[in-house]
Design a protein around this motif. Structure first.
Motif, short mmCIF file in Angstrom:
data_model
loop_
_atom_site.label_atom_id
_atom_site.label_comp_id
_atom_site.label_asym_id
_atom_site.label_seq_id
_atom_site.Cartn_x
_atom_site.Cartn_y
_atom_site.Cartn_z
N PHE A 119 0.84 -1.20 0.00
CA PHE A 119 0.00 0.00 0.00
C PHE A 119 0.88 1.25 0.00
CE2 PHE A 119 -2.95 2.84 2.65
CZ PHE A 119 -3.67 3.24 1.54
N ARG A 120 0.63 2.15 -0.93
CA ARG A 120 1.44 3.36 -1.05
C ARG A 120 0.96 4.51 -0.17
NH1 ARG A 120 2.16 3.19 -7.64
NH2 ARG A 120 3.11 1.10 -7.72
N GLY A 121 -0.09 4.26 0.58
CA GLY A 121 -0.50 5.26 1.56
C GLY A 121 -1.47 6.31 1.07
N PHE A 122 -2.01 6.17 -0.12
CA PHE A 122 -2.99 7.14 -0.60
C PHE A 122 -3.95 6.46 -1.58
CE2 PHE A 122 0.03 7.12 -4.08
CZ PHE A 122 -0.74 7.36 -5.22
N THR A 123 -5.10 7.09 -1.77
CA THR A 123 -6.01 6.71 -2.84
C THR A 123 -6.46 7.98 -3.55
OG1 THR A 123 -8.10 6.86 -1.61
CG2 THR A 123 -6.88 4.77 -1.47
N LEU A 124 -6.91 7.82 -4.77
CA LEU A 124 -7.55 8.90 -5.51
C LEU A 124 -9.01 8.54 -5.68
CD1 LEU A 124 -4.72 9.49 -8.11
CD2 LEU A 124 -5.45 11.09 -6.34
N SER A 125 -9.88 9.51 -5.45
CA SER A 125 -11.31 9.26 -5.46
C SER A 125 -11.99 10.12 -6.52
CB SER A 125 -11.91 9.57 -4.08
OG SER A 125 -13.29 9.32 -4.05
N LEU A 126 -12.82 9.48 -7.34
CA LEU A 126 -13.62 10.18 -8.33
C LEU A 126 -15.08 10.14 -7.86
CD1 LEU A 126 -12.09 8.76 -11.64
CD2 LEU A 126 -11.38 10.77 -10.30
N VAL A 127 -15.63 11.32 -7.57
CA VAL A 127 -17.00 11.42 -7.07
C VAL A 127 -17.91 11.82 -8.23
CG1 VAL A 127 -18.52 12.52 -5.41
CG2 VAL A 127 -16.12 12.11 -4.82
N VAL A 128 -18.98 11.05 -8.42
CA VAL A 128 -19.90 11.26 -9.54
C VAL A 128 -21.33 11.39 -9.01
CG1 VAL A 128 -18.39 10.09 -11.18
CG2 VAL A 128 -20.08 8.76 -9.90
N ALA A 129 -22.26 11.65 -9.92
CA ALA A 129 -23.61 12.03 -9.52
C ALA A 129 -24.50 10.86 -9.11
CB ALA A 129 -24.29 12.82 -10.64
N GLN A 130 -24.28 9.68 -9.71
CA GLN A 130 -25.24 8.60 -9.50
C GLN A 130 -24.56 7.24 -9.67
OE1 GLN A 130 -28.25 8.96 -12.57
NE2 GLN A 130 -26.76 8.80 -14.21
N PRO A 131 -25.19 6.17 -9.17
CA PRO A 131 -24.60 4.83 -9.27
C PRO A 131 -24.25 4.41 -10.69
CG PRO A 131 -26.40 4.80 -7.69
CD PRO A 131 -26.42 6.16 -8.34
N ALA A 132 -25.07 4.77 -11.66
CA ALA A 132 -24.79 4.37 -13.05
C ALA A 132 -23.46 4.95 -13.53
CB ALA A 132 -25.92 4.83 -13.97
N ASP A 133 -23.11 6.14 -13.05
CA ASP A 133 -21.84 6.76 -13.43
C ASP A 133 -20.66 6.02 -12.79
OD1 ASP A 133 -23.53 8.55 -14.65
OD2 ASP A 133 -23.31 10.08 -13.10
N VAL A 134 -20.86 5.56 -11.54
CA VAL A 134 -19.83 4.74 -10.89
C VAL A 134 -19.59 3.49 -11.72
CG1 VAL A 134 -19.31 3.31 -8.88
CG2 VAL A 134 -20.33 5.56 -8.56
N ASP A 135 -20.67 2.82 -12.11
CA ASP A 135 -20.55 1.59 -12.89
C ASP A 135 -19.87 1.84 -14.22
OD1 ASP A 135 -21.82 0.10 -10.90
OD2 ASP A 135 -23.81 0.36 -11.79
N ALA A 136 -20.18 2.98 -14.86
CA ALA A 136 -19.58 3.29 -16.16
C ALA A 136 -18.07 3.47 -16.04
CB ALA A 136 -20.22 4.55 -16.74
N LEU A 137 -17.64 4.19 -15.00
CA LEU A 137 -16.20 4.40 -14.80
C LEU A 137 -15.51 3.09 -14.41
CD1 LEU A 137 -16.15 7.81 -12.89
CD2 LEU A 137 -15.27 7.38 -15.19
N LEU A 138 -16.14 2.33 -13.52
CA LEU A 138 -15.54 1.07 -13.08
C LEU A 138 -15.40 0.10 -14.25
CD1 LEU A 138 -16.28 -0.69 -9.75
CD2 LEU A 138 -16.04 -2.04 -11.82
N ASP A 139 -16.44 0.01 -15.07
CA ASP A 139 -16.39 -0.89 -16.23
C ASP A 139 -15.30 -0.45 -17.21
OD1 ASP A 139 -18.46 -2.34 -15.16
OD2 ASP A 139 -20.01 -1.50 -16.47
N ALA A 140 -15.20 0.86 -17.45
CA ALA A 140 -14.19 1.37 -18.37
C ALA A 140 -12.79 1.08 -17.85
CB ALA A 140 -14.37 2.88 -18.58
N ALA A 141 -12.60 1.23 -16.53
CA ALA A 141 -11.29 0.98 -15.93
C ALA A 141 -10.90 -0.49 -16.04
CB ALA A 141 -11.29 1.42 -14.47
N VAL A 142 -11.84 -1.38 -15.73
CA VAL A 142 -11.56 -2.82 -15.79
C VAL A 142 -11.26 -3.25 -17.22
CG1 VAL A 142 -12.56 -5.11 -15.45
CG2 VAL A 142 -12.82 -3.36 -13.68
#
Length: 207
Positions: free
Chosen positions: A43-66
């Motif tokens: 663990f490098r001691g930090f995380t980066l967080s992307l905050v979005v408007a709704q669950p569907a946006d979370v899923d879209a970013l997560l799917d794109a990342a994977v």
């Protein structure tokens, strides 16, 4: 008001990392990359967080990342505070994807409302005082667990107990070596109590 213009990730292969981030998140100048072979493990001691408007946006970013090559550390799910998941980029950086909303209100987008750097520190109160002395104003504070600063610019900053942040990320808190991170803003240059390096925004842009 102290402003954070960008964060620079030190990666083994900048070209590969650039392709990943352009495909997964498209963060533009907020995220910079530079080559580094500095030893690091765990663990490098930090995380980066992307905050979005709704669950569907979370899923879209997560799917794109994977699809671009990230590893899922925590699948997206509802929680007390909202909806989110955690992925680890091929370069090793941990990303939290989150929304305070538990319901969708429209079609999915990949628009990022907030880009937050969370630093895992050993002593939240001591680090809070350090940053206040370097010109940052406290926005929210929850004792020795969490501090959020009032910052201008496109990147927000918060402090979390290192062990707590690792738990949120779904990884062991153990880690050694370089953080592989440089924070670009008008408060620097300096290195904080936990070894996180700040550079002036102009210096950060030139590396």
């Amino acid at each position: 008001m102290t402003s954070i213009a960008s964060v620079t990730l030190e990666v083994a292969d900048p070209a590969a990392a650039e392709r990943f981030y352009a495909t997964a998140f498209g963060l533009g100048d907020r995220l910079r990359l530079r080559a580094s072979e500095a030893p690091t493990s765990g663990f490098r001691g930090f995380t980066l967080s992307l905050v979005v408007a709704q669950p569907a946006d979370v899923d879209a970013l997560l799917d794109a990342a994977v699809q671009a090559g990230a590893t899922t550390l925590k699948p997206a799910a509802k929680s007390l505070w909202g909806y989110g998941g955690v992925v680890q980029a091929p370069d090793g950086t941990i990303w939290q994807l989150a929304s305070s909303s538990k319901k969708n209100t429209g079609p999915a987008t990949r628009q990022v409302d907030e880009f937050v750097l969370l630093l895992g520190v050993e002593d939240v109160k001591a680090s809070k005082q350090f940053y206040v002395e370097h010109g940052l104003a406290v926005g929210k504070s929850f004792g020795g667990k969490y501090v959020e600063f009032v910052t201008g610019g496109p990147v927000k900053l918060a402090l979390y107990k290192r062990s707590g942040l690792a738990k949120v990320a779904g990884v062991s808190p153990e880690g050694t070596g370089s953080h592989r991170l440089v924070i670009g803003g008008d408060a620097g240059p300096f290195t904080d109590l936990d070894g996180f390096a700040w550079a002036t925004a102009s210096e950060d842009a030139s590396v």
